[in-house]
Design an enzyme around this catalytic site. Structure first.
Site, PDB file in Angstrom:
ATOM      1  N   CYS A 267       0.829  -1.205   0.000  1.00  0.00           N
ATOM      2  CA  CYS A 267       0.000   0.000   0.000  1.00  0.00           C
ATOM      3  C   CYS A 267       0.866   1.260   0.000  1.00  0.00           C
ATOM      4  CB  CYS A 267      -0.919   0.010   1.219  1.00  0.00           C
ATOM      5  SG  CYS A 267      -1.879   1.533   1.385  1.00  0.00           S
TER       6      CYS A 267
ATOM      7  N   CYS B 141       0.425   3.645   3.341  1.00  0.00           N
ATOM      8  CA  CYS B 141       0.917   3.255   4.657  1.00  0.00           C
ATOM      9  C   CYS B 141       2.251   3.955   4.931  1.00  0.00           C
ATOM     10  CB  CYS B 141       1.104   1.745   4.725  1.00  0.00           C
ATOM     11  SG  CYS B 141      -0.449   0.816   4.850  1.00  0.00           S
TER      12      CYS B 141
ATOM     13  N   HIS C  16      -3.953   0.782   8.294  1.00  0.00           N
ATOM     14  CA  HIS C  16      -4.495   0.347   7.014  1.00  0.00           C
ATOM     15  C   HIS C  16      -5.822  -0.379   7.170  1.00  0.00           C
ATOM     16  CE1 HIS C  16      -4.116  -1.017   2.768  1.00  0.00           C
ATOM     17  NE2 HIS C  16      -4.702  -2.115   3.211  1.00  0.00           N
TER      18      HIS C  16
ATOM     19  N   ASN D 195     -14.172   8.577  -1.029  1.00  0.00           N
ATOM     20  CA  ASN D 195     -14.785   7.418  -1.664  1.00  0.00           C
ATOM     21  C   ASN D 195     -14.398   6.191  -0.854  1.00  0.00           C
ATOM     22  OD1 ASN D 195     -15.534   9.143  -3.757  1.00  0.00           O
ATOM     23  ND2 ASN D 195     -13.784   8.603  -5.005  1.00  0.00           N
TER      24      ASN D 195
ATOM     25  N   HIS E 189      -6.708   1.799   1.768  1.00  0.00           N
ATOM     26  CA  HIS E 189      -6.299   2.532   2.969  1.00  0.00           C
ATOM     27  C   HIS E 189      -7.281   3.675   3.228  1.00  0.00           C
ATOM     28  CE1 HIS E 189      -2.873   3.579   5.740  1.00  0.00           C
ATOM     29  NE2 HIS E 189      -3.621   4.666   5.835  1.00  0.00           N
TER      30      HIS E 189
ATOM     31  N   HIS F 181      -8.705   6.912   3.311  1.00  0.00           N
ATOM     32  CA  HIS F 181      -8.217   8.187   2.783  1.00  0.00           C
ATOM     33  C   HIS F 181      -9.330   8.888   2.026  1.00  0.00           C
ATOM     34  CE1 HIS F 181      -8.025   5.895  -0.963  1.00  0.00           C
ATOM     35  NE2 HIS F 181      -7.816   7.018  -1.615  1.00  0.00           N
TER      36      HIS F 181
ATOM     37  N   GLN G  42      -9.844  12.678  -0.673  1.00  0.00           N
ATOM     38  CA  GLN G  42      -9.150  13.535  -1.623  1.00  0.00           C
ATOM     39  C   GLN G  42      -9.703  14.959  -1.539  1.00  0.00           C
ATOM     40  OE1 GLN G  42      -8.250  11.715  -5.585  1.00  0.00           O
ATOM     41  NE2 GLN G  42      -9.650  10.099  -4.908  1.00  0.00           N
TER      42      GLN G  42
END
Length: 362
Positions: A71, A74, A132, A172, A183, A185, A187
């Site tokens: 990933c 991470c 994660h 998303n 992971h 997250h 945007q």
């Protein structure tokens, strides 16, 4: 919260936001040998609709569903550098390596029937935690409060960039949504234009204000709170409700009781209160089908220049999951004509969400 700014190997900016007392200084260097990114993104305006479309062919090579051990979000480990040079972090923001829009976009501006220009703007990745295996809904209220501050910080920073007309923080989640990195997250996009959805909402808000002398979201919020049938959760400063004309089979709007144009305008008390309420909402969304709900969480806020009196900041959370194992696909009416057909009655959804067991213990 401590804010530390750094630079990745290819010149992209990275920012650490630490809320853990005694967190180490963020001084790790990025050891990777990365080429400088030349971005050929382009925007073109459709002459039939007046809407801008972003063309970003280079994104075809972006990282796609790597195993957890590889990933890129991470923390770095010995022998395996990632996008985050540090061995741990609280919340981190960095410029996307495969951005749809970039401050370094190259190309010519061309007028004509279909005007085109370089895809100027900025796209950032926000990692909510170094863990994660967790999700946004499992974060602590204190960490969510940090993320709200980060969203506000980046809204102000991107909004101050020349040419950025709108800042859009979003998350998303889930394979069904199309997420390529699992992971936790989100945007943030800094667009070089006001988006079509925002333009339509501002137009409707202006029409309503002229006709009634009041903001439309204020009247919607008052009506939802008075009726209560579609309210999912309430707090001192926020109400979460299913829209009466919901498009999606699962859809909730989280609205502050005070009209504010954007995230930086929220008070400390409103930010604290949002963190607690939003976790309650996410817990019930995941409890709806007793599984992690695939969703998009989208902040609607004012453009960077103007329309602040028309905008009422709010968060829209929606999912394409119409039953525990069935997806809603955008078919002819939705995709071709933008006329939505929803299989779920909003009042029924709100009742089910109120009754749903929260999957998290906040």
């Amino acid at each position: 919260m401590r804010r530390t700014v750094g630079t990745l190997a290819d010149g992209r900016e990275i920012l650490y936001f630490d809320d853990t007392p005694g967190a180490p200084e963020r001084t790790a260097a990025d050891p990777r040998d990365l080429p400088r990114n030349v971005n050929a993104s382009q925007i073109r305006r459709d002459p039939l609709t007046g809407e801008w479309v972003v063309l970003a062919a280079h994104r075809q090579t972006r990282t796609y569903k790597p195993p957890a051990a590889l990933c890129p979000l991470c923390p770095s480990t010995p022998g395996r550098p990632t996008e985050i040079p540090e061995s741990d972090y609280d919340v981190v923001v960095f410029e996307n390596r495969f951005p749809s829009l970039s401050q370094h976009a190259v190309g010519d501006t061309e007028p004509g029937l279909t005007p085109r220009a370089p895809g100027f703007g900025r796209c950032e990745v926000v990692c909510f935690t170094a863990d994660h295996t967790t999700s946004f809904g499992a974060l602590s209220p204190a960490r969510v409060r940090t993320v709200v501050d980060v969203w506000a910080d980046r809204t102000a920073a991107l909004g101050a960039l020349p040419g950025v007309e709108q800042v859009f923080p979003f998350e998303n989640r889930g394979d069904e949504i199309g997420v390529t990195l699992s992971h936790p997250h989100g945007q943030i996009y800094g667009y070089p234009f006001v988006t079509p959805r925002t333009e339509r909402m501002l137009s409707a808000a202006a029409d309503y204000l002229r006709a009634h002398g009041r903001p439309v979201m204020g009247d919607v919020l008052a009506a939802e709170r008075a009726d209560g049938a579609r309210v999912v959760a309430e707090s001192a400063h926020w109400t979460a409700f299913v829209p009466a004309a919901a498009r999606w089979p699962v859809e909730v709007r989280v609205v502050p009781h005070r009209q504010v144009p954007d995230l930086p305008a929220l008070t400390a008390e409103e930010r604290d209160d949002f963190a607690t309420l939003y976790l309650r909402v996410l817990g019930r969304l995941d409890g709806l089908y007793d599984r992690e709900l695939p969703y998009i969480s989208a902040w609607h806020q004012a453009p960077t220049r103007g329309a602040r009196d028309l905008t009422w900041l709010h968060l829209q959370v929606f999912s394409i999951l119409r039953t525990a194992d069935k997806l809603k696909y955008l078919a002819g009416s939705e995709s071709g004509m933008a006329v939505w057909i929803n299989d779920v009655v909003p009042e029924d959804l709100a009742a089910r969400l109120r009754a749903a067991p929260a999957r998290y213990g906040h």
